[in-house]
Design a protein around this motif. Sequence first.
Motif, PDB file in Angstrom:
ATOM      1  N   UNK A   7     -12.598 -26.575  -0.546  1.00 32.26           N
ATOM      2  CA  UNK A   7     -13.751 -27.463  -0.129  1.00 32.26           C
ATOM      3  C   UNK A   7     -14.656 -26.772   0.797  1.00 32.26           C
ATOM      4  N   UNK A   8     -14.682 -25.737   0.864  1.00 29.53           N
ATOM      5  CA  UNK A   8     -15.676 -25.248   1.901  1.00 29.53           C
ATOM      6  C   UNK A   8     -16.595 -24.592   1.067  1.00 29.53           C
ATOM      7  N   UNK A   9     -17.114 -24.681  -0.070  1.00 23.60           N
ATOM      8  CA  UNK A   9     -18.251 -24.461  -0.544  1.00 23.60           C
ATOM      9  C   UNK A   9     -18.512 -22.933  -0.800  1.00 23.60           C
ATOM     10  N   UNK A  10     -17.441 -22.291  -0.674  1.00 24.51           N
ATOM     11  CA  UNK A  10     -17.294 -20.789  -0.942  1.00 24.51           C
ATOM     12  C   UNK A  10     -17.750 -20.209  -2.204  1.00 24.51           C
ATOM     13  N   UNK A  11     -18.449 -19.213  -2.609  1.00 25.29           N
ATOM     14  CA  UNK A  11     -18.848 -18.645  -3.781  1.00 25.29           C
ATOM     15  C   UNK A  11     -17.942 -17.168  -3.961  1.00 25.29           C
ATOM     16  N   UNK A  12     -17.902 -16.772  -2.788  1.00 26.18           N
ATOM     17  CA  UNK A  12     -17.072 -15.329  -2.523  1.00 26.18           C
ATOM     18  C   UNK A  12     -16.120 -15.006  -1.766  1.00 26.18           C
ATOM     19  N   UNK A  13     -15.400 -14.281  -1.837  1.00 25.70           N
ATOM     20  CA  UNK A  13     -14.383 -13.795  -0.615  1.00 25.70           C
ATOM     21  C   UNK A  13     -13.794 -12.451  -1.118  1.00 25.70           C
ATOM     22  N   UNK A  14     -13.790 -11.650   0.310  1.00 23.74           N
ATOM     23  CA  UNK A  14     -13.413 -10.414  -0.038  1.00 23.74           C
ATOM     24  C   UNK A  14     -11.798 -10.341   0.165  1.00 23.74           C
ATOM     25  N   UNK A  15     -11.461  -9.517  -0.911  1.00 22.54           N
ATOM     26  CA  UNK A  15      -9.791  -9.681  -1.008  1.00 22.54           C
ATOM     27  C   UNK A  15      -9.094  -9.276   0.127  1.00 22.54           C
ATOM     28  N   UNK A  16      -9.818  -8.324   0.948  1.00 21.63           N
ATOM     29  CA  UNK A  16      -9.011  -7.718   2.170  1.00 21.63           C
ATOM     30  C   UNK A  16      -9.080  -8.822   3.075  1.00 21.63           C
ATOM     31  N   UNK A  17      -9.570 -10.191   3.084  1.00 19.98           N
ATOM     32  CA  UNK A  17      -9.404 -11.140   3.839  1.00 19.98           C
ATOM     33  C   UNK A  17      -7.853 -11.776   3.666  1.00 19.98           C
ATOM     34  N   UNK A  18      -7.379 -11.395   2.611  1.00 21.88           N
ATOM     35  CA  UNK A  18      -5.826 -12.105   2.457  1.00 21.88           C
ATOM     36  C   UNK A  18      -4.697 -10.828   2.585  1.00 21.88           C
ATOM     37  N   UNK A  19      -5.271  -9.989   2.869  1.00 22.96           N
ATOM     38  CA  UNK A  19      -4.417  -8.454   2.988  1.00 22.96           C
ATOM     39  C   UNK A  19      -3.197  -8.809   3.902  1.00 22.96           C
ATOM     40  N   UNK A  20      -3.569  -9.287   5.073  1.00 21.38           N
ATOM     41  CA  UNK A  20      -2.558  -9.551   6.179  1.00 21.38           C
ATOM     42  C   UNK A  20      -1.411 -10.754   5.660  1.00 21.38           C
ATOM     43  N   UNK A  21      -1.769 -11.433   4.793  1.00 23.29           N
ATOM     44  CA  UNK A  21      -0.851 -12.446   4.423  1.00 23.29           C
ATOM     45  C   UNK A  21      -0.472 -12.215   3.224  1.00 23.29           C
ATOM     46  N   UNK A  22      -0.656 -11.200   2.485  1.00 25.41           N
ATOM     47  CA  UNK A  22      -0.517 -10.904   0.829  1.00 25.41           C
ATOM     48  C   UNK A  22       0.964 -10.979   0.575  1.00 25.41           C
ATOM     49  N   UNK A  23       1.884 -10.437   1.725  1.00 23.19           N
ATOM     50  CA  UNK A  23       3.236 -10.702   1.184  1.00 23.19           C
ATOM     51  C   UNK A  23       4.138 -11.676   1.616  1.00 23.19           C
ATOM     52  N   UNK A  24       3.365 -12.665   2.654  1.00 23.82           N
ATOM     53  CA  UNK A  24       4.097 -14.051   3.003  1.00 23.82           C
ATOM     54  C   UNK A  24       3.541 -15.315   2.578  1.00 23.82           C
ATOM     55  N   UNK A  25       2.325 -15.197   1.953  1.00 19.38           N
ATOM     56  CA  UNK A  25       1.663 -16.550   1.572  1.00 19.38           C
ATOM     57  C   UNK A  25       2.277 -16.879   0.361  1.00 19.38           C
ATOM     58  N   UNK A  26       2.872 -18.384   0.261  1.00 17.76           N
ATOM     59  CA  UNK A  26       3.346 -18.937  -0.800  1.00 17.76           C
ATOM     60  C   UNK A  26       2.562 -19.948  -1.469  1.00 17.76           C
ATOM     61  N   UNK A  27       1.759 -20.461  -0.667  1.00 12.88           N
ATOM     62  CA  UNK A  27       0.730 -21.811  -1.258  1.00 12.88           C
ATOM     63  C   UNK A  27      -0.708 -21.382  -0.796  1.00 12.88           C
ATOM     64  N   UNK A  28      -1.478 -21.436  -1.732  1.00 14.33           N
ATOM     65  CA  UNK A  28      -2.829 -21.093  -1.356  1.00 14.33           C
ATOM     66  C   UNK A  28      -3.852 -22.178  -2.346  1.00 14.33           C
ATOM     67  N   UNK A  29      -4.444 -22.890  -1.285  1.00  8.31           N
ATOM     68  CA  UNK A  29      -5.395 -24.100  -1.945  1.00  8.31           C
ATOM     69  C   UNK A  29      -6.715 -23.347  -1.803  1.00  8.31           C
ATOM     70  N   UNK A  30      -7.320 -23.293  -3.105  1.00  6.74           N
ATOM     71  CA  UNK A  30      -8.808 -22.848  -3.410  1.00  6.74           C
ATOM     72  C   UNK A  30      -9.621 -23.796  -3.677  1.00  6.74           C
ATOM     73  N   UNK A  31      -9.158 -24.949  -4.244  1.00  5.87           N
ATOM     74  CA  UNK A  31      -9.747 -26.089  -4.844  1.00  5.87           C
ATOM     75  C   UNK A  31     -11.103 -26.476  -4.317  1.00  5.87           C
ATOM     76  N   UNK A  32     -12.163 -26.909  -5.031  1.00  4.28           N
ATOM     77  CA  UNK A  32     -13.329 -27.336  -4.537  1.00  4.28           C
ATOM     78  C   UNK A  32     -14.116 -26.371  -4.031  1.00  4.28           C
ATOM     79  N   UNK A  33     -14.091 -24.944  -4.272  1.00  6.25           N
ATOM     80  CA  UNK A  33     -15.010 -23.960  -4.074  1.00  6.25           C
ATOM     81  C   UNK A  33     -15.617 -23.423  -5.065  1.00  6.25           C
TER      82      UNK A  33
END
Length: 71
Positions: A7-33
């Motif tokens: 729910x941040x009204x995002x329409x795009x995001x760079x995949x590099x934004x997730x690179x530091x957590x890519x191997x440890x992130x277990x839950x991701x909430x993208x809803x409402x964007x």
Amino acid sequence: MELDIGYNKLSRVESVAFSHVSKTLQKLILSGNNFNLYVIKTIVDTVIKVWDLSIADMKIKTVPRMFFPDR
């Protein structure tokens, strides 16, 4: 690890934004964007350990078969 960017009204995001957590992130909430399926697919392919993904309220009508990898 959990990340909520819902729910941040995002329409795009760079995949590099997730690179530091890519191997440890277990839950991701993208809803409402305003992500299209291509952006979601790019994110999902980057965060390889996510097992709980929220994509509600994103005006997605259908998701192609095999869109999400087996985890």
